[in-house]
Scaffold this active site. Sequence first.
Site, PDB file in Angstrom:
ATOM      1  N   ASP A   1       0.858  -1.179   0.000  1.00  0.00           N
ATOM      2  CA  ASP A   1       0.000   0.000   0.000  1.00  0.00           C
ATOM      3  C   ASP A   1       0.894   1.229   0.000  1.00  0.00           C
ATOM      4  O   ASP A   1       2.122   1.127   0.097  1.00  0.00           O
ATOM      5  CB  ASP A   1      -0.956   0.019   1.210  1.00  0.00           C
ATOM      6  CG  ASP A   1      -0.236  -0.285   2.520  1.00  0.00           C
ATOM      7  OD1 ASP A   1       0.942   0.112   2.655  1.00  0.00           O
ATOM      8  OD2 ASP A   1      -0.829  -0.910   3.405  1.00  0.00           O
TER       9      ASP A   1
ATOM     10  N   ASP B   1      10.148   2.683  12.940  1.00  0.00           N
ATOM     11  CA  ASP B   1      10.663   1.419  13.465  1.00  0.00           C
ATOM     12  C   ASP B   1      12.017   1.031  12.899  1.00  0.00           C
ATOM     13  O   ASP B   1      12.985   0.846  13.639  1.00  0.00           O
ATOM     14  CB  ASP B   1       9.639   0.293  13.243  1.00  0.00           C
ATOM     15  CG  ASP B   1       9.092   0.247  11.820  1.00  0.00           C
ATOM     16  OD1 ASP B   1       9.622   0.965  10.943  1.00  0.00           O
ATOM     17  OD2 ASP B   1       8.132  -0.505  11.580  1.00  0.00           O
TER      18      ASP B   1
ATOM     19  N   ASP C   1       1.520   4.934   1.865  1.00  0.00           N
ATOM     20  CA  ASP C   1       1.213   5.809   2.999  1.00  0.00           C
ATOM     21  C   ASP C   1       1.696   7.221   2.689  1.00  0.00           C
ATOM     22  O   ASP C   1       2.806   7.420   2.185  1.00  0.00           O
ATOM     23  CB  ASP C   1       1.889   5.305   4.278  1.00  0.00           C
ATOM     24  CG  ASP C   1       1.296   3.986   4.752  1.00  0.00           C
ATOM     25  OD1 ASP C   1       0.116   3.742   4.455  1.00  0.00           O
ATOM     26  OD2 ASP C   1       2.013   3.207   5.403  1.00  0.00           O
TER      27      ASP C   1
END
Length: 533
Positions: free
Chosen positions: A124, A203, A126
């Site tokens: 996807d 992260d 973002d």
Amino acid sequence: MALAAAALGFSCAFSRVSLYLHRPLVFCISKVGSSSSSSCAVGVESSGFVEEKRTENAGRLIGEDGDSPAPRWKKLSSVELGIRSSMISKPTRVVLNALKKKGYEVYLVGGCVRDLILKRTPKDFDIITSAELKQVRNTFSRCEVIGRRFPICHVHVDETIIEVSSFSTSGRNSFGGLRNNVKRPPGCCERDYMRWKNCLKRDFTVNGLFFDPYAKIIYDYVGGMEDIKKAKVRTVIPANLSFVEDCARILRAFRVASRLGFCFTREIALSLRVLSRSVLRLDKGRILMEVNYMLSFGSGEASLRLLWRFGLLELLLPFQASYFVSQRFKRRDKGSNLLLSLFASLDKVVAPDRPCHSSLWLAILAFHKALVDKPRDPLVVAAFSLALHSGGSLLEAIEIARGINQPHDSSYLELRESPVLHSKLAVRDEVIDLAASIKDVLFKITCAHNVSQAMSMYPQAPRTDLVFIPEALLQKACRIFDCVRRGMERGTVPRQLKIDYDSLSLGSLQEVRRTLARIVFDTVYPKERQERS
């Protein structure tokens, strides 16, 4: 793939920062040399980055010792990296253009940028913007703000949902602590400072890249490009701090590494072994989501291997871990078995942009466990898969299966030829029994007591009663096999060769059945054996 970088140097950089034991918060990235790296799993080459500027002792946190040299920020030409606008999905471009026309800054961020660089299809896209979430909501007719702790906007474009976050919201709702106290480096412009602060809250370094599709620039503040070149998964802050801060990152680390074929840094590998059990504190829905990301998007086999290697398979899927132990499958084993082969077959038909429904991989796990409990004749398995594919025409499936003349893969212990299957009725009874045993297994692997006993034969193995499969998913998986016992169902769609991926991702019963049948048949009767025969 050439990782050529343009000479687009930043006006500032920041010094290496330390949170504990003098470990770096943001890892330094060395200047990229002109030679390619032979150890790079993604097959990339690099050329020099020039005009890299830095400001010594900039951007410190409170309590920093200041002894380490300052790493360099980088910005790169997306054109020279081979990224074209057509690689961005049309719905994403609609959202980007609408926000840009309003005068807001917009960037692609995270894993989609990494995948574009690697010439992979992103799962996807973002978007992050300088607009407030209220301003984003006012820009689109079909948009809602979701989430309380980490609110984002879901923008609906046709049948696609695009996630949009705001710099202001992500700054206020980060995990907090020291990373919210970073000082703005001298001479650093506001935009660089805004992007850099957001990077520090991410992260992994390979997920910390920003892409401005209008300026055609990729911004790298935490060494993501260097780690892509080295095929490494590295946390932005020290791994043990990162995983304590958010233990879901442990599962995301497996997801990223298995999908890309990257290796963990030594620091991550050590932290995983120490902190792996902390994933049991996660919400069951979150665990299901992460496991689904691992198994439904084309990296199922690699995910199972990696979970087994680092000891998380015993916690998440203990029946499958018990199978590996019974097969004397070593942690770093390069060989295969029927379970891994089934998921390798699944990986051939799904991908990040065309995933399957979670009921499919749950059905594969149950099918395999039923064969482990009671090995079956290849003829029975073939008839079973053909009956699934046709929606329950069992006698016809048996007739076709009896005419198969190519050899099955005899290396699997779960397949055992039977001398007593002489009649159609005998084969039919065996196929119906297999379908019933699969449903029994589904209830077994979703029972907390049975899960807690899965590794009971191995006293040194960790024990858990974690069940993260919800009742609705269990019942959906059970319905997959009803047609084998009941025969053709009403509304059964005529057979077709191509997979309808929209229906598969939504969990269409007929599409899941046909895909499962294809996976089982292709695994038991692999095409390479068919070609040789």
